[in-house]
Design a protein around this motif. Structure first.
Motif, mmCIF file in Angstrom:
data_model
loop_
_atom_site.group_PDB
_atom_site.id
_atom_site.type_symbol
_atom_site.label_atom_id
_atom_site.label_comp_id
_atom_site.label_asym_id
_atom_site.label_seq_id
_atom_site.Cartn_x
_atom_site.Cartn_y
_atom_site.Cartn_z
ATOM 1 N N ARG A 419 -19.332 -10.190 -0.397
ATOM 2 C CA ARG A 419 -17.863 -10.859 -0.335
ATOM 3 C C ARG A 419 -17.178 -10.766 -1.543
ATOM 4 O O ARG A 419 -15.882 -10.609 -1.403
ATOM 5 C CB ARG A 419 -18.423 -12.437 -0.451
ATOM 6 N N ILE A 420 -17.901 -10.191 -2.564
ATOM 7 C CA ILE A 420 -17.136 -9.808 -3.925
ATOM 8 C C ILE A 420 -16.219 -8.535 -3.581
ATOM 9 O O ILE A 420 -15.343 -8.511 -3.952
ATOM 10 C CB ILE A 420 -18.211 -9.646 -5.165
ATOM 11 N N GLU A 421 -17.081 -7.385 -2.869
ATOM 12 C CA GLU A 421 -16.403 -6.190 -2.489
ATOM 13 C C GLU A 421 -15.262 -6.725 -1.628
ATOM 14 O O GLU A 421 -14.183 -6.079 -1.779
ATOM 15 C CB GLU A 421 -17.425 -5.344 -1.754
ATOM 16 N N GLN A 422 -15.325 -7.390 -0.745
ATOM 17 C CA GLN A 422 -14.147 -7.793 0.457
ATOM 18 C C GLN A 422 -13.099 -8.453 -0.376
ATOM 19 O O GLN A 422 -11.811 -7.988 -0.360
ATOM 20 C CB GLN A 422 -14.654 -8.747 1.139
ATOM 21 N N HIS A 427 -7.611 -8.030 -3.191
ATOM 22 C CA HIS A 427 -6.786 -8.362 -4.313
ATOM 23 C C HIS A 427 -6.145 -6.975 -4.779
ATOM 24 O O HIS A 427 -5.131 -7.103 -5.621
ATOM 25 C CB HIS A 427 -7.573 -9.138 -5.501
ATOM 26 N N ASP A 428 -7.063 -5.996 -4.687
ATOM 27 C CA ASP A 428 -6.493 -4.583 -5.174
ATOM 28 C C ASP A 428 -5.349 -4.093 -4.331
ATOM 29 O O ASP A 428 -4.308 -3.667 -4.770
ATOM 30 C CB ASP A 428 -7.388 -3.328 -4.855
ATOM 31 N N ALA A 429 -5.487 -4.359 -3.008
ATOM 32 C CA ALA A 429 -4.364 -4.209 -2.150
ATOM 33 C C ALA A 429 -2.856 -5.106 -2.522
ATOM 34 O O ALA A 429 -1.851 -4.707 -2.620
ATOM 35 C CB ALA A 429 -4.498 -4.331 -0.730
ATOM 36 N N GLU A 430 -3.152 -6.291 -3.014
ATOM 37 C CA GLU A 430 -2.182 -7.430 -3.033
ATOM 38 C C GLU A 430 -1.683 -6.759 -4.330
ATOM 39 O O GLU A 430 -0.224 -6.905 -4.493
ATOM 40 C CB GLU A 430 -2.787 -8.712 -3.204
ATOM 41 N N GLN A 431 -2.377 -6.346 -5.631
ATOM 42 C CA GLN A 431 -1.847 -6.001 -6.895
ATOM 43 C C GLN A 431 -0.957 -4.632 -6.461
ATOM 44 O O GLN A 431 -0.080 -4.516 -7.349
ATOM 45 C CB GLN A 431 -2.941 -5.849 -7.727
ATOM 46 N N HIS A 432 -1.550 -3.684 -5.582
ATOM 47 C CA HIS A 432 -0.912 -2.692 -5.360
ATOM 48 C C HIS A 432 0.560 -2.982 -4.536
ATOM 49 O O HIS A 432 1.657 -2.340 -5.371
ATOM 50 C CB HIS A 432 -1.573 -1.603 -4.283
ATOM 51 N N VAL A 433 0.598 -3.902 -3.980
ATOM 52 C CA VAL A 433 1.959 -4.174 -3.224
ATOM 53 C C VAL A 433 2.830 -4.963 -4.461
ATOM 54 O O VAL A 433 3.925 -4.329 -4.483
ATOM 55 C CB VAL A 433 1.639 -5.239 -2.194
#
Length: 459
Positions: A419-422, A427-433
């Motif tokens: 779940r943490i990896e997910q 969040h990485d994708a959100e921060q990238h955007v």
């Protein structure tokens, strides 16, 4: 045999059954019109006709005609004066008002919040999985169920007030789509309240608070319409505790007979389909913004509920809101392994207490009520995190937050890691955007987004 007996002034008396007369001259079976009912109230109070006439501001002759069958239409002020003179109980006052004014009985204001009885609390709890709350005539939240606490935790905070939250907080503004339209309706509701209890100090304070918002003040000064409630309104909302999903809500407003000045509000909701022209009930989008509570509207059956609603339906309704006599008793509901969260409790408010329950993997959220008792709701760790995660956090806050996050994850280590990896990936994708958008907005001099506490122009 039934006849009409004239009085000395030529007015017809109420119809009586003469065959029912007794040897004492009293009449049984007299038709109980308003005049007869008024006469019975007056005699039960030991009051003669002249004082009753003076209380109403009419002549004794006119009053006598009313008791004899004439049809009056007393004003609210006259009804209140007569009820006080004759010491009418609540049911009698209700009948008096319905006959003359055509309105329901307004409850007398009470000191502090009115007490919510166990039967009404049970009804609120049994609306699961629909978010449900009870507010007083000034929109102060008096009670709520588990779904309300999970989805809109602001309602669990000390002195929670719907209109103050909607019109003065950033969360309220972000929640409602077309916020200005909603704000206009809330202002109209406040103006309607002024016509019924404008002398109420709590209402006056609420109006002054919301008018500190320049947008609300502009609406107040430019819009003079009135509306009593939002029953049947269909509107879009973006909900922080549902990962900022947009849902479509239908609000249902009722007035409990035992607390007629209070609003019993149930929200049914469906996934927003993205249709900008029609709402979930098939009506024109945002039609409520131009309607009053008297407007006729076609209501269809509610559509399928959100998957979140299915999750709440599976929960045991006995986990709904409880009451405790003290803060210690409230904390004990977390179990023997309960972990106090004093730092996060202070962020919620001075009369709030959060206690983590590791065995149940939830949080006991307790709020001290004006009655001195503590209202208790069990919520998920995610609900607490969603409510306070945007606050500046100290080391003490972060320690407690870490405990919350851990017990919000699956118990099994492997499942928790997955779940943490997910979450990290999301969040990485959100921060990238967000970085890409930041770069587009900032221009060619972009180097990196600011970390917390940095000047966003520094590189």
């Amino acid at each position: 045999m039934a006849v009409k007996q004239p009085d000395p002034d030529g007015n017809s008396r109420a119809e009586v059954d003469i065959s029912a007369e007794t040897s004492t001259g009293r009449v049984a079976g007299q038709f109980m019109g308003f005049g007869a009912m008024l006469k019975r109230w007056r005699k039960s109070a030991g009051v003669t006709q002249p004082p009753a006439a003076r209380a109403l501001g009419i002549s004794v002759r006119t009053y006598r005609h009313i008791e004899s069958g004439a049809t009056p239409r007393f004003s609210q002020k006259q009804c209140d004066a007569l009820a006080a003179l004759l010491k009418l109980d609540s049911d009698e006052r209700h009948a008096l008002l319905l006959y003359n004014v055509g309105t329901y009985l307004r409850a007398a204001p009470t000191e502090g919040q009115p007490e919510v009885g166990p039967a009404l609390r049970l009804l609120i709890d049994r609306q699961m999985p629909s978010p449900t709350y009870l507010s007083d005539r000034n929109w102060n939240i008096l009670a709520y169920n588990q779904a309300m606490a999970e989805i809109w935790p602001w309602a669990t905070e000390p002195r929670a007030n719907l209109i103050r939250w909607a019109l003065t907080t950033a969360e309220g503004r972000a929640t409602y789509h077309d916020w200005h339209k909603h704000a206009t309706v809330f202002v109209r509701m406040l103006r309607f309240a002024q016509t019924t209890h404008g002398e109420d100090v709590d209402l006056q304070e609420l109006i002054e608070d919301v008018k500190k918002n320049p947008d609300v003040r502009h609406i107040w000064e430019s819009d003079a319409d009135l509306v009593e409630h939002r029953d049947g309104h269909v509107f879009l909302a973006t909900v922080p505790t549902l990962d900022w999903r947009t849902i479509e809500i239908v609000s249902h407003v009722a007035y409990p007979a035992i607390m007629p000045d209070c609003r019993f509000v149930v929200m049914t909701w469906v996934e927003a389909e993205g249709d900008t022209q029609r709402d979930a009930l098939g009506g024109p989008r945002d039609a409520w913004a131009d309607e009053t509570h008297n407007g006729e509207r076609r209501r269809d059956l509610a559509q399928e509920r959100l998957a979140e609603g299915d999750r709440l339906r599976d929960q045991d309704v006995r986990t709904a809101r409880l009451a405790a006599s003290s803060a210690h008793q409230a904390a004990a509901l977390a179990g023997d392994d309960g972990i106090p969260l004093p730092a996060l409790s202070r962020l919620v408010g001075p009369d709030a207490q959060l206690t983590l329950s590791p065995s149940r993997r939830n949080v006991v959220w307790a709020v001290k009520e004006l009655s001195g008792r503590w209202g208790v709701t069990r919520v998920s760790p995610a609900t607490v995190i969603a409510r306070i995660q945007r606050q500046p956090l100290t080391d003490e806050h972060l320690t407690e937050m870490k405990q919350l996050v851990r017990y919000g994850l699956p118990a099994e280590p492997e499942a928790a890691l997955s779940r943490i990896e997910q979450l990290l990936s999301e969040h990485d994708a959100e921060q990238h955007v967000l970085r890409e958008i930041y770069k587009e907005l900032y221009g060619p001099d972009y180097a990196r987004p600011a970390s917390r506490g940095d000047d966003p122009r520094e590189v």
